[in-house]
Every structure is written in C-alpha cells, then in structure tokens.
Design an enzyme around this catalytic site. Structure first.
Site, PDB file in Angstrom:
ATOM      1  N   ASP A   1      50.959 -13.262 -38.530  1.00  0.00           N
ATOM      2  CA  ASP A   1      52.101 -14.209 -38.475  1.00  0.00           C
ATOM      3  C   ASP A   1      53.751 -13.482 -38.296  1.00  0.00           C
ATOM      4  OD1 ASP A   1      50.054 -15.616 -40.188  1.00  0.00           O
ATOM      5  OD2 ASP A   1      51.787 -15.945 -41.755  1.00  0.00           O
TER       6      ASP A   1
ATOM      7  N   LYS B   1      54.226 -22.629 -40.053  1.00  0.00           N
ATOM      8  CA  LYS B   1      54.093 -22.513 -40.991  1.00  0.00           C
ATOM      9  C   LYS B   1      55.485 -22.985 -41.606  1.00  0.00           C
ATOM     10  CE  LYS B   1      53.687 -18.516 -43.730  1.00  0.00           C
ATOM     11  NZ  LYS B   1      53.238 -17.153 -43.407  1.00  0.00           N
TER      12      LYS B   1
ATOM     13  N   LYS C   1      50.251 -24.344 -41.561  1.00  0.00           N
ATOM     14  CA  LYS C   1      50.124 -23.687 -42.943  1.00  0.00           C
ATOM     15  C   LYS C   1      52.050 -24.341 -43.170  1.00  0.00           C
ATOM     16  CE  LYS C   1      50.301 -19.171 -44.490  1.00  0.00           C
ATOM     17  NZ  LYS C   1      49.837 -17.711 -44.365  1.00  0.00           N
TER      18      LYS C   1
END
Length: 236
Positions: free
Chosen positions: A102, A166, A199
């Site tokens: 990430d 995300k 996400k």
C-alpha cells in the site's frame, strides 16, 4: 466483483479473505505487533498491514501460512518525494512474504488539481511494485476529497497501472470521518469499472457494514484489530 453467494452465508474463513488486518498504530509495542500479526494469521486474513520498519519482526509469524504481509509506504501523509516512496517500496517488495504494497497518494496534489503529478507518482510506485511481482494499492484519503476529486484520482490510478484504489488511512484529522462508506465505495467502483480493484478502509466497525460492502462487490477491506472479531461474527 460481486461474490457468488451472499456475505451472510459465508464462513468465517471465507470472510477473513476480504480482510487486511491493520496493525499500523505507531504506539504499538513490538510484542503487541507480534500478537496482532499472529491473530491475523490465526483467522486466515488476506494480509497483515504493517509499517515497513517491522518487516523482519513480522515475517516469521506469517511464513508457511496463507496470510501475507502488506507493508504501507509513506504512511499516513503521502507527501514524501517519489524517490523516497520508491526506495521504501524497493526495500519491502523484496520479501517473499509480501503479497501487496500500500502507498499513500499525495492527496494535497489531488485537492490542488495536480493530476498529472499524481499519475506520474503512482505510475512510478506501480512500476517498482510490479518489478517484484507484487500488487500496488493506492490510498486516496477520500474523506479529504470531494466526489469529483475521488473520481479523477481513480482515473489517475487506473492510467498509472495501480492494482487497487483505497479509501483511507484511518489517521486523517480535521475532517469528518466516513471512511469506507458505501456511497464512496460505489463511486470508486463505478469509476474504475473493473480496471482495478477497490479496497475500503476506515470506519468499518460493524458486521452489517462489512457484509454490505462484500455484497456490493468490494475486493478487500482494511479492518482494525478492535473490530475484526465483530465484523467476522467470531465468538471469543
């Protein structure tokens, strides 16, 4: 992608595959990090999200399991230089226990409309991650953005070759916290249109919320250690 069966009909182990178990609080002691990592492995979560400095600490506890590590780079602000982000990614992506990385996008650039720079930064990170056969998730910090900015940021990520978009870090201050609200997940899913995965993270604290996002077709969720048992319906 929408699942083949309703989330309410899934087993604990099936549901756990949607979870990136968040172990990111800077105040955690090494023993707390170890204990939480072991708990995520016990549950069979997809990954354990950790700060990059704890790779060597956590790696022994995921080896041989289906759970892998997901180091989170340039966390939680995303304001380091691209060169700095790339070095962090290069260090962590070399580990065999890393499934995904990430990284936090520079959401100040997103708010300022500097989308060419956003795309360039994400592309460099994606290219470095893919060099090691890992996937890249890009955190936008959606609570700091309006809908148009979220949509444009999604386009940047798709163009740059990111694997996931995300929502949140969970560490934003000064803004109302919505995190992975169904409304913003719907916007992101609509905008990426299957060209990358989605996400959700932040404010996923109830089983109802967790199951709803799965039924919507979300691909992964970041869940904090205090909420994991609740969302899985696990009795301790």
């Amino acid at each position: 992608m929408k699942p083949a069966k309703k989330a309410s009909e899934m087993s604990v182990s099936e549901l756990a595959k949607y979870i990136d178990y968040s172990v990111l609080k800077p105040e955690f002691t090494e023993q707390e990090i170890i204990d939480l990592t072991k708990d995520g492995v016990r549950l069979g979560c997809a990954t354990i999200c950790i700060n990059p400095g704890y790779m060597d600490l956590c790696e022994p506890y995921v080896k041989g399991s289906e759970t892998m590590l997901c180091p989170v780079c340039d966390f939680p602000f995303g304001t380091s230089s691209t060169e700095s982000k790339l070095k962090q990614i290069e260090i962590v992506a070399k580990y065999d226990t890393v499934k995904e990385v990430d990284v936090v996008a520079n959401f100040g650039w997103i708010r300022g409309g500097m989308y060419d720079k956003v795309t360039e930064d994400i592309k460099a990170c994606a290219d470095m991650t893919h060099r090691y056969g890992r996937k890249l998730k890009v955190i936008f910090e959606t609570d700091a953005l309006n809908e148009e900015q979220v949509r444009k940021a999604c386009r940047c990520a798709v163009e740059a070759g990111a694997d996931f978009v995300k929502t949140s870090t969970g560490f934003l201050t000064g803004f109302e916290a919505h995190g992975a609200a169904p409304e913003i997940i719907e916007v992101m899913m609509e905008e990426v249109a299957g060209k990358c995965q989605v996400k959700g993270s932040g404010c996923i604290r109830t089983r109802e919320h967790f199951l709803k996002l799965i039924d919507m077709g979300i691909d992964r969720m970041g869940v904090g250690y205090k909420s994991v048992s609740e969302v899985l319906g696990e009795k301790k």
